[in-house]
Write an enzyme that holds these catalytic residues in place. Structure first.
Site: not given
Ligand code: AKB
Length: 315
Positions: A36, A143
């Protein structure tokens, strides 16, 4: 078969190095970099580059239609620390970006898809040491939640529709070529830059915070080894545990002091990333990756420290 490879999210920490390596193997014109953001090279005179927003399915479809890729790597994501600042965007990008690509890969009969997961799929109730492939997983970052859900979708598309999708749970990746993208493990890169520039570093993670890490050279090699492995050797269709080396900030600082004897390390108090780090494993058991496709890391702490400092001094 002539491979045509599309890398979505090519300008990030992993994409930058993956595209370079894939182009060495398959030839510049057979690896299409997509992001992007504008890359920092001249796109008119470069190997193929396309502006793509992975959330715009029609735009991604245009890329599948134009290049008919045999392999697609989807790397676009919001990482753990930036994800907490914008949870809804993190969920949207990490989840809908993946579903768009899985659907298009089926529609265009893409031979192989790669999607990265992370140690962030583990949570406070997961075992901390030698965390196994299959155990309690209760991620408490958006995440981690999106990566765990994404892993389930990958396995689902493989089992229901036969899509050859492969994935690795990356630990913190340490590299000197491209900047890290807003993760909890980023301190382990910043420390090298500050050690050379200032002779000191203030870590946002506390002393004693041991986390799984890996040098980027190992991560890129392992990723390509997984993609090259025969499909019938891939027994894990969610995402593979993948281990390199584990260390704490003070252990890393002691290693840096072997090269920069006056280097000093201090700590920030109350950084929100500490909570995230506390919920993650200290070390990973990657028996399945070793058994299924022969994974073995090459960089220990001493070797990665020497290589980081040598390359950062030159760059
Ligand atoms: C993070 O710290 O979010 C990344 C991972 C460990 O996926 N580096």
């Amino acid at each position: 078969m002539q491979e045509k490879i599309v890398v979505l999210g090519s300008n990030g920490q992993i994409g930058t190095e993956l595209v370079t390596t894939l182009r060495k193997i398959y030839g510049d014109d057979n690896v299409v970099a997509c992001d992007i953001r504008r890359p920092d090279y001249d796109i008119k005179n470069s190997a193929p580059f396309e502006f793509v927003n992975v959330l715009d399915k029609e735009m991604v479809k245009g890329i599948f239609h134009k290049y008919r890729p045999t392999q697609v790597y989807l790397l676009a994501a919001l990482l753990s620390a930036t994800g907490e600042q914008n949870p809804k965007l993190a969920w949207d990008l990490n989840m809908n970006g993946l579903l768009n690509v899985l659907d298009l890969a089926l529609e265009y009969k893409t031979a192989k898809v790669y999607w990265p997961s992370s140690i962030a799929v583990f949570g406070p109730n997961s075992p901390k040491d030698h965390t196994s492939q299959y155990c309690v997983m209760d991620p408490n970052t958006v995440y981690g939640i999106s990566k765990l859900a994404g892993e389930r979708w990958c396995e689902y598309y493989n089992q229901k529709y036969g899509l050859d999708v492969r994935s690795i749970r990356y630990p913190g990746l340490i590299s000197w070529k491209a900047a890290p993208g807003g993760g909890t493990t980023d301190y382990a890169i910043h420390i090298f830059h500050d050690a050379l520039k200032k002779g000191s570093y203030q870590s946002f993670l506390n002393a004693g915070t041991e986390l799984p890490m890996m040098y980027m050279d190992d991560a890129i090699r392992g990723t390509i080894e997984l993609m090259d492995a025969p499909a019938d050797q891939i027994s894990v269709r969610s995402s593979y545990n993948f281990a390199g080396v584990s260390f704490t900030p003070e252990v890393l600082a002691a290693e840096i002091r072997k090269h920069i004897p006056d280097f000093t390390l201090t700590y920030t108090e109350n950084d929100p990333r500490q909570q995230i780090a506390n919920s993650w494993p200290r070390s990973i058991d990657d028996t399945y990756a070793a058994k299924d496709w022969g994974w073995k890391p090459e960089f220990d702490l001493s070797k990665l420290t020497t290589d980081m400092l040598k390359n950062l001094k030159k760059s």
